[in-house]
Design an enzyme around this catalytic site. Structure first.
Site, PDB file in Angstrom:
ATOM      1  N   ASP A 181       0.852  -1.213   0.000  1.00 35.33           N
ATOM      2  CA  ASP A 181       0.000   0.000   0.000  1.00 35.33           C
ATOM      3  C   ASP A 181       0.877   1.249   0.000  1.00 35.33           C
ATOM      4  O   ASP A 181       1.419   1.652   1.023  1.00 35.33           O
ATOM      5  CB  ASP A 181      -0.907  -0.022   1.244  1.00 35.33           C
ATOM      6  CG  ASP A 181      -1.922   1.106   1.212  1.00 35.33           C
ATOM      7  OD1 ASP A 181      -1.851   1.946   0.286  1.00 35.33           O
ATOM      8  OD2 ASP A 181      -2.780   1.159   2.107  1.00 35.33           O
TER       9      ASP A 181
ATOM     10  N   ASP B 254      -4.309  18.806 -30.782  1.00 37.51           N
ATOM     11  CA  ASP B 254      -4.084  17.361 -30.615  1.00 37.51           C
ATOM     12  C   ASP B 254      -3.267  16.755 -31.755  1.00 37.51           C
ATOM     13  O   ASP B 254      -3.086  15.548 -31.818  1.00 37.51           O
ATOM     14  CB  ASP B 254      -5.425  16.631 -30.471  1.00 37.51           C
ATOM     15  CG  ASP B 254      -6.390  16.963 -31.608  1.00 37.51           C
ATOM     16  OD1 ASP B 254      -6.052  17.842 -32.416  1.00 37.51           O
ATOM     17  OD2 ASP B 254      -7.462  16.350 -31.674  1.00 37.51           O
ATOM     18  N   ASP B 255      -2.773  17.588 -32.696  1.00 32.96           N
ATOM     19  CA  ASP B 255      -1.951  17.081 -33.806  1.00 32.96           C
ATOM     20  C   ASP B 255      -0.477  17.128 -33.430  1.00 32.96           C
ATOM     21  O   ASP B 255       0.016  18.147 -32.951  1.00 32.96           O
ATOM     22  CB  ASP B 255      -2.173  17.930 -35.063  1.00 32.96           C
ATOM     23  CG  ASP B 255      -3.519  17.645 -35.708  1.00 32.96           C
ATOM     24  OD1 ASP B 255      -3.768  16.475 -36.032  1.00 32.96           O
ATOM     25  OD2 ASP B 255      -4.324  18.585 -35.868  1.00 32.96           O
TER      26      ASP B 255
ATOM     27  N   ASP C 155     -14.906  82.902 -53.521  1.00 32.83           N
ATOM     28  CA  ASP C 155     -15.676  82.633 -52.304  1.00 32.83           C
ATOM     29  C   ASP C 155     -16.983  83.408 -52.313  1.00 32.83           C
ATOM     30  O   ASP C 155     -18.037  82.908 -51.949  1.00 32.83           O
ATOM     31  CB  ASP C 155     -14.833  83.005 -51.078  1.00 32.83           C
ATOM     32  CG  ASP C 155     -15.521  82.609 -49.795  1.00 32.83           C
ATOM     33  OD1 ASP C 155     -15.816  81.402 -49.636  1.00 32.83           O
ATOM     34  OD2 ASP C 155     -15.799  83.483 -48.962  1.00 32.83           O
TER      35      ASP C 155
ATOM     36  N   HIS D 134       3.720  77.752 -31.682  1.00 31.91           N
ATOM     37  CA  HIS D 134       3.351  76.706 -32.641  1.00 31.91           C
ATOM     38  C   HIS D 134       2.304  75.762 -32.040  1.00 31.91           C
ATOM     39  O   HIS D 134       2.449  74.542 -32.052  1.00 31.91           O
ATOM     40  CB  HIS D 134       4.582  75.923 -33.097  1.00 31.91           C
ATOM     41  CG  HIS D 134       5.535  76.780 -33.873  1.00 31.91           C
ATOM     42  ND1 HIS D 134       5.368  77.053 -35.219  1.00 31.91           N
ATOM     43  CD2 HIS D 134       6.643  77.496 -33.485  1.00 31.91           C
ATOM     44  CE1 HIS D 134       6.334  77.856 -35.624  1.00 31.91           C
ATOM     45  NE2 HIS D 134       7.112  78.151 -34.590  1.00 31.91           N
TER      46      HIS D 134
ATOM     47  N   CYS E 175       5.446  73.754 -39.436  1.00 31.04           N
ATOM     48  CA  CYS E 175       4.518  72.714 -38.952  1.00 31.04           C
ATOM     49  C   CYS E 175       4.132  71.737 -40.057  1.00 31.04           C
ATOM     50  O   CYS E 175       3.293  70.871 -39.833  1.00 31.04           O
ATOM     51  CB  CYS E 175       3.259  73.351 -38.370  1.00 31.04           C
ATOM     52  SG  CYS E 175       3.597  74.274 -36.863  1.00 31.04           S
TER      53      CYS E 175
ATOM     54  N   ASP F 289      13.072  51.017 -21.242  1.00 31.89           N
ATOM     55  CA  ASP F 289      13.686  49.968 -22.044  1.00 31.89           C
ATOM     56  C   ASP F 289      14.796  49.309 -21.213  1.00 31.89           C
ATOM     57  O   ASP F 289      14.904  49.556 -20.015  1.00 31.89           O
ATOM     58  CB  ASP F 289      14.207  50.538 -23.373  1.00 31.89           C
ATOM     59  CG  ASP F 289      15.266  51.632 -23.167  1.00 31.89           C
ATOM     60  OD1 ASP F 289      15.860  51.681 -22.068  1.00 31.89           O
ATOM     61  OD2 ASP F 289      15.477  52.443 -24.085  1.00 31.89           O
TER      62      ASP F 289
ATOM     63  N   GLU G  17       8.270  56.895 -27.062  1.00 26.26           N
ATOM     64  CA  GLU G  17       8.892  56.995 -28.380  1.00 26.26           C
ATOM     65  C   GLU G  17       8.186  58.075 -29.202  1.00 26.26           C
ATOM     66  O   GLU G  17       8.804  58.901 -29.866  1.00 26.26           O
ATOM     67  CB  GLU G  17       8.808  55.639 -29.109  1.00 26.26           C
ATOM     68  CG  GLU G  17       9.659  54.541 -28.510  1.00 26.26           C
ATOM     69  CD  GLU G  17      11.132  54.715 -28.798  1.00 26.26           C
ATOM     70  OE1 GLU G  17      11.477  55.606 -29.593  1.00 26.26           O
ATOM     71  OE2 GLU G  17      11.949  53.985 -28.211  1.00 26.26           O
TER      72      GLU G  17
END
Length: 1449
Positions: free
Chosen positions: A523, A782-783, A1146, A1173, A1200, A1273, A1309
């Site tokens: 056992d 499963d393959d 115009d 700017h 710009c 980083d 960045e």
């Protein structure tokens, strides 16, 4: 702790067991009474160790005697037991309890009548009993003097700090070392702690707080002190800072004493508790036993954490009683609950010993215990000792319920009676032991009937009786052993040469114990070896061993030799009443015996529902009788296999099921509609992000393809989640209640099954991959694809080893799907030794096509396009655009019919791909097919394609071939990186000059790898070229268009520099369409060359991108006109700026269409833009300009006019997250920090890219804003120890981006580019770069509006932080309010009602919820109390004595 079973030994134990409980009674004292008494003494806070001696028993009796008059029956029984035990220890002969009590009474009376002896030397004795380690000791003159702490004590304290740091063990250690110390001594101990200054600072703060509290509660007396009277200590005196050592000794030894040392110790312990809590932040609630964790290890962790908890002893006792059991794993929990609430820790650990192993073993033990407990109680109550019900049992397979002649299992070889081969059972002449276990059980039954009747109750709780009760079937007797009976267990590993014991039957073997041979059960679940009555040599000692549900008394023999099938081992053997002889692990481990389960348990993955959601409760819809019958058969089979379990009505969840017929079969398939459960289940991360492709396979000498059978059904489902998978099989006409089941394994159709299966499979294959690096295993679901360059025989041997490895984990690889010879069918592909193709594709021939048919057809064609170049599906896809029903009939267009016919022709000739050779270069060739469709081939040698494909995505309404070509290249490059890990060299159908003409203007469109020109018609070209400078001598056309939003009427026109003009009216138009109409009008009216000036950014943007095709008819007409022209120059001017031609046209187109607006503030906006700017949103907001005007001001600024904008992905936008990065400009380093959620920017020029400078910047940032996480980083400055130390000190979590992947640092960045852009715009306003950087930061944070809320980054960060604080406060307030219950009275009813839930508390009234009803109750008629929970509330709880305002604040 724990029950003491060894109080008496040898002859005294026999003497104990001869004493009757009552005079004239039949019951005698047993060992269990000693166990009970020791447990009771622990409950009364007495030391059970005193039971070992007569003197100790006398002390216990004296302690209990005063409480006997008012005590319970249990207390009297305890006193009686101790009285008898005292007589046994003192060798006083008694026959029953009453005699023992009488004897003790006589002795006490004698003691009282004896004259008291002089107490000389008592003081000396007392003095000797006092430890000399105490700092305050008595000298020869009787004075108390201070003795400093020894260096040894201080050294021990320092060592504790160094080794334990601030683990929970430090507090009892401090208490022990500082017993009786003065504040000066305690300060000496604290001063020896060299490191851990942060902890010491925390401790100092706690001491200061406690000293201040002492001064508040003990105010100093007013006026001078009388002569000779000592002053009372202040808080700082107790802490030893303003008091002398002599004063401290005087306070501690005065009458009455002021224990300043103990008070100071208490303060220090409070501080240490707080430090321990910080250094060991795990809560006791989080300590849970793992599924395979031994119970002993779990208890160690539990008590270690409990010591760190800051709670009263009562609360800790409650935690021990409830949480220890609650947080055990299910297997141990079931055993602990069966032991009952009064079980001691020793009993718990004995009962749970060995349960922390495989989950299968633990589950079996728990089930057997539950069955045994309920069965024994019924067994005893009914008095059914006359015999045990016999059940029929098969001699062939060992299962119950049928005879051998009806058995369907393969016939077992040999005789069923004796187990020998050569004859059958009917011819057996061997009268010896039977092969199976029934004969042993029959003999045990006969022996059990001989038991004396007065022992029945006690025997009922022993394992012997319990085993007999459950031994009607091997379901109970066999599971706890080395295996289970059943056909799945006859599995062996052929490579091992050790003796093997088959598990068709329980593993019973002949074993030589000492000099005798006995049959014994091997056992692996038993710790000890227990043999029924056997004569062994040597001394023995009595012992109690714990079985499930009770204890049995055995004799313990040490150093006994056992021979098991020729292997010898020496160890301890227990002899006693056991239903079966057991050889336990103490011998089995010595001889190297192991238990090999065919299904070892896979560790379950914990699964939860989404927060705030409950399981599905979808009703089962009606099913036909045929489907109900099919489902019943399927579920009965699944239940036998353990895949599902029956459940009762207590489970409130349900998911509907149905059945469909399998393809080309009469068999049924069960389907479960898990859509509702999938919505409510947590999200999973797919372990595999795509499927493997054969083009990426390397050519191998030997290949095998296999399939894992019943993949999902081999993986267990989390036990706590199983209830949510419940489903019901209904009955016809509701004849009976539905049969309810729940899944034990991963169900088909549930969203978590693929991810959990893939993860489990990867873990299982990992050791095999490490062992066999020469083998390549591709595993998708499963393959399995197994390839190697080994010889075929060696390869197949390795594959068989792999199958055996998977089988050990319960994954079968059926022979039916085991492919050894080519061609191999794998993942929808057909693999040959030197080539691959897709499995044969047949396109259906149909008269009538539905939407569903077209969808399937497109899917097949897409699959085929991997190897068949030229496949097109654009026209077929157009047939099913929009939201259509799957069964809706589709009418083919002529183009779609032509496309399908072409595809059929392509598929007629079978094509093959080849395998990848890492030594050769990858080449990708792209061809244009027309109508926005492209095809490509990837190869290493010409005409030997690795893979082909197609592309037909239109990314915008107005596009051209070069834009599309760039997108195709990007797709092929990405595909190549996924399959081969590198990008190919491209051959593109475009000339360098054409490409570069486009590329110089539109470089920001995408990234393109290395490529070369291939002359493959049709070539890609630009159909027209816009001039970059005005054409001299050509007529200039000022064009404009306008439309009324309400009437949809508009006008378009032009005015030329030569005085010509034209205006046309348009219906059902918009401003944008009218602007384009005006350009078209100018192109139609002009010659071969023209200058066109527009004030429309929209029109300018479309035409400048040089599209050659468009979904807009209007743009299409403009393209046609542009192709006809020789040269065209297109320019833009801002509207309403007084520009001559623009103002005239115009006025022409505006009359009757729009009112001319006087736009105030344009000049101010322009001035601000020239200085800062600012972007168009900021100007539109600050100067009340229409967006188009603000945009035109930005567009007219030459600084710009930068091309392209970044495309943004998803990043962590929590309020405390910042991204940091270093960027370079003008040869200097700028450290940039971005608050991700708001876009707020902090930047600074730093002298060097070092950890020191970075750490200083981070600390400055943390001093200004709440920084919780920084994302950087992997630069050397960011991963330096200095930065880590700064982050640790400021409590900041540091995360790192993915190397070489700039997207992981997307926000910073992008901000680097933005910062450089702004610096470029204002660089000429500042002399030094560091000044320009700070100016740019100011402009970005406070002069640029946009993004969420249309606010500046500065406004946004303040708003986000304020909102976060408010939300947190609100949540805290809500949680606090929910901790209160309300008792209230109605206006006319004097009876208090409740408790109700408090929802809101105001000045004059409260809002409560009682039984679902929400009520408003006047404040004067409501009592608010804190809800301490059922387990905390006791009889002494006074609800009304709370200061609710204080608790709630």
């Amino acid at each position: 702790m724990g029950a003491r079973a060894s109080v008496l030994t040898g002859g005294k134990l026999d003497q104990w067991e001869a004493i009757y409980l009552r005079p004239g009674g039949k019951k005698k004292y047993r060992l269990k009474h000693l166990v009970w008494a020791s447990r009771e003494l622990e409950r009364f806070a007495c030391n059970p160790g005193l039971m070992d001696t007569a003197n100790g028993c006398a002390q216990l009796i004296n302690q209990l005697e005063p409480a006997l008059k008012t005590g319970s029956e249990g207390l009297r029984s305890l006193x009686n037991t101790l009285a008898v035990l005292y007589c046994v220890h003192s060798n006083i002969p008694v026959h029953n309890t009453q005699e023992a009590l009488d004897k003790i009474k006589e002795k006490q009376e004698q003691h009282k009548s004896e004259p008291k002896k002089p107490e000389a030397g008592t003081a000396a004795a007392a003095d000797s009993s006092i430890s000399r380690n105490y700092p305050l000791v008595q000298n020869a003159q009787g004075q108390m003097v201070h003795q400093p702490l020894t260096p040894r004590t201080l050294n021990a304290w320092v060592k504790v700090i160094e080794e334990k740091a601030f683990n929970p063990e430090i507090i009892p250690m401090f208490m022990a070392l500082s017993e009786g110390a003065t504040p000066s001594d305690l300060n000496s101990m604290l001063n020896t702690v060299g490191g851990h200054q942060a902890a010491m600072q925390m401790l100092k703060e706690v001491i200061n707080e406690e000293a201040a509290e002492w001064d508040r509660t003990h105010p100093a007396p007013v006026g001078p002190l009388p002569p000779g009277q000592m002053r009372d200590p202040r808080g700082s005196d107790i802490a030893g800072t303003t008091s002398t050592l002599a004063e401290q000794v005087a306070w501690m030894t005065s009458n009455p004493p002021i224990p300043v040392g103990d008070i100071y110790r208490r303060w220090i312990v409070l501080g240490l508790n707080r430090i321990v809590r910080m250094y060991s932040p795990v809560s006791i609630l989080e300590i849970k036993q793992g599924p395979k964790e031994p119970f002993r290890d779990y208890v160690d962790r539990f008590y270690k954490t409990l010591r760190a908890e800051q709670a009263t002893q009562d609360v800790k006792n409650w935690m021990t009683e409830t949480l220890l059991v609650q947080n055990a794993n299910p297997d141990c929990k079931q055993i602990l609950k069966a032991l009952g609430p009064g079980a001691t820790l020793e009993e718990m650990m004995t009962a749970c010993q060995g349960v922390g192993g495989p989950a299968h073993k633990a589950r079996v033990l728990a089930e057997a215990m539950a069955q045994a407990q309920t069965a024994t109680s019924v067994f005893v109550q009914r008095g059914n000792f006359k015999g045990i019900r016999k059940t029929i049992k098969c001699f062939n397979c060992g299962k119950e319920g049928h005879l051998a002649r009806n058995c369907k299992a393969p016939r077992r070889r040999g005789c069923w009676k004796c187990g020998q081969e050569g004859h059958q059972m009917k011819d057996c002449k061997n009268e010896g032991x039977q092969a199976n276990f029934r004969k042993g059980l029959v003999s045990l039954q006969r022996e059990t009937r001989k038991l004396p009747p007065d022992n029945n109750k006690e025997r009922a709780h022993s394992p012997a009786t319990r085993e007999l009760w459950v031994s009607g079937g091997e379901e109970h007797t066999g599971k706890g052993d080395a295996g289970e009976p059943g056909e799945d267990r006859d599995l062996s590993v052929p490579t091992l040469n050790f003796p093997q014991i088959t598990l068709w039957q329980r593993p019973v073997x002949a074993v030589k114990i000492g000099k005798e041979i006995r049959e014994a059960l091997l056992d692996t679940g038993a710790d000890d070896t227990v043999i029924e009555e056997i004569q062994l040599e040597g001394k023995w000692k009595p012992k109690m061993i714990g079985g499930i549900g009770g204890f049995i008394k055995v004799r313990q023999y040490d150093n006994i030799t056992i021979d098991i099938q020729g292997r010898k081992a020496v160890g301890t053997v227990l002899v006693g009443p056991t239903p079966v002889n057991i050889i336990g692990r103490n011998f089995l481990t010595q001889i190297g015996c192991t238990l090999n389960f065919p299904i070892s348990p896979i560790e379950t993955v914990p699964v939860k529902l989404k927060p705030g959601m409950d399981g599905p409760r979808v009703k089962q819809w009606p099913l036909t009788a045929e489907k109900i019958e099919a489902l019943r058969e399927i579920c009965t089979e699944m239940e036998k296999e353990g895949k599902i379990s029956r459940i009762g009505p207590e489970n409130p969840y349900n998911t509907p099921i149905f059945a469909i017929k399998k393809k080309d079969s009469t068999k049924w398939r069960k389907l479960v509609d898990f859509r509702e459960l999938n919505k409510r289940t947590q999200e999973f991360w797919e372990v595999q992000l795509g499927i493997p492709h054969p083009a990426g396979l390397k050519q191998k000498k030997s290949v095998t393809v296999x399939d894992v059978g019943d993949a999902y059904f081999s993986c267990p489902l989390d036990k706590d989640f199983r209830k949510y998978t419940a489903f019901t099989i209904p009955s016809i006409n509701n004849e009976t209640p539905g049969i309810r089941y729940q899944y034990n394994v991963l169900p088909q159709g549930w969203k978590g099954s693929p991810a959990i299966f893939q993860s489990s499979m990867t873990k299982i294959l990992e050791p095999f991959r490490k062992k066999h690096p020469e083998i390549i295993i591709y595993q998708y679901m499963d393959d399995l694809y197994v390839g190697s360059d080994l010889e075929i025989a060696q390869h197949r041997e390795t594959v068989e080893e792999l199958r055996g490895h998977l089988l050990k984990w319960g994954f079968t690889t059926p022979d039916k799907k085991h492919q050894k010879e080519p061609p191999f069918l794998w993942m929808g592909y057909e693999l040959h030794p030197d080539k691959w193709t897709v499995q044969p594709i047949k396109l259906p021939e149909k008269e009538v096509w539905t939407v569903n048919d077209i969808q399937k057809l497109v899917g097949k064609l897409n699959w085929a396009s991997q190897i068949y170049p030229g496949i097109k599906v654009k026209q077929l896809c157009k047939l099913i655009r929009g939201t259509k029903a799957l069964t809706e009939v589709v009418t083919f267009t002529q183009e779609a019919e032509l496309e399908l016919a072409e595809n059929r022709e392509i598929l007629k000739e079978p094509l093959h791909g080849v395998y990848y050779d890492p030594g050769k270069e990858l080449i990708a060739e792209i061809q244009k097919q027309g109508q926005g469709q492209w095809t490509y081939q990837i190869y290493q040698e010409p005409y030997k394609n690795l893979k082909t494909g197609k592309y037909a995505k239109x990314r915008s309404a107005h596009t051209n071939d070069i834009k599309e070509l760039a997108a195709v290249v990007q797709k092929v490059a990405t595909e190549s990186i996924v399959i081969w890990g590198k990008t190919p060299k491209f051959k593109l159908p475009v000339q360098k000059e054409v490409w570069e003409t486009w590329w110089t203007e539109h470089w920001q469109a995408t990234w393109i790898p290395e490529w070369e020109f291939v002359n493959t018609p049709p070539l890609v070209k630009l159909w027209y070229q816009l001039e970059t400078e005005p054409i001299s001598g050509a007529e200039t056309y000022y064009v404009d268009g306008a439309a009324n939003k309400e009437t949809k009427l508009g006008k378009a026109g032009f005015v030329t520099d030569r005085g010509r003009q034209k205006v046309v009216s348009i219906e059902n138009t918009t401003n944008q369409k009218a602007e384009l109409q005006a350009i078209l009008l100018a192109l139609q009216e002009s010659g071969q060359e023209a200058n066109i000036v527009t004030d429309s950014q929209y029109a300018m943007g479309i035409i400048h991108s040089q599209p050659d095709k468009s979904e807009s008819d209007l743009v299409g007409q403009i393209i046609e006109e542009l192709i006809k022209k020789e040269r065209v120059y297109l320019s833009w001017v801002p509207a309403h700026k007084g520009i001559g031609g623009n103002e005239q046209v115009d006025x022409l187109v505006s009359s009757g269409i729009r009112x001319v607006l006087f736009l105030d503030g344009i000049e101010k906006a322009q001035e601000e833009h020239e200085r800062y700017h600012s972007n168009w949103k900021a100007m539109a907001s600050d100067f009340n300009l229409p967006p188009i005007v603000a945009k035109e001001i930005v567009a007219s600024c030459d600084k710009c006019q930068l091309k392209g904008e970044a495309m943004h992905g998803q990043i962590n936008c929590s309020p405390g997250v910042w991204q940091l990065d270093c960027t370079h400009l003008e040869g200097k380093i700028i450290l940039v920090a971005v608050h991700v959620a708001s876009g707020y920017l902090e930047a600074e020029v730093i002298p060097a890219e070092t950890g020191q400078e970075t750490a200083y910047f981070i600390l400055k940032l943390a001093g200004r804003w709440p920084v919780k996480v920084i994302h950087t980083d992997n630069g050397p400055n960011f991963i330096s120890a200095t930065v880590k130390a700064a982050c640790w000190w400021a409590g900041i979590k540091q995360e790192f981006g993915i190397p070489y992947n700039p997207q992981s640092q997307g926000a910073v960045e992008s901000m680097n580019k933005e910062l450089k852009k702004i610096i470029g715009q204002i660089r000429d306003q500042a002399e030094h770069l560091k000044t320009a950087v700070q100016m740019a930061v100011f402009i970005h944070n406070f002069k640029r509006k946009g993004g969420i809320g249309g606010x500046t980054a500065g406004e946004r960060i303040i708003d986000i932080i304020a909102t976060d604080i408010q939300t947190t406060k609100l949540q805290t307030q809500i949680l606090k309010v929910q901790n209160f219950x309300v008792y209230y009275r109605d206006s006319r009813d004097p009876i208090w009602k409740g408790p109700a839930k408090l929802l809101w508390k105001g000045e004059g009234a409260v809002v409560i919820q009682d039984n679902g009803d929400i009520k408003v109750v006047p404040r004067r008629k409501a009592k608010i109390i804190r809800d301490y929970g059922k387990q905390m509330a006791g009889d002494g709880c006074v609800a009304s004595g709370q200061d609710e305002n204080q608790d709630m604040e």
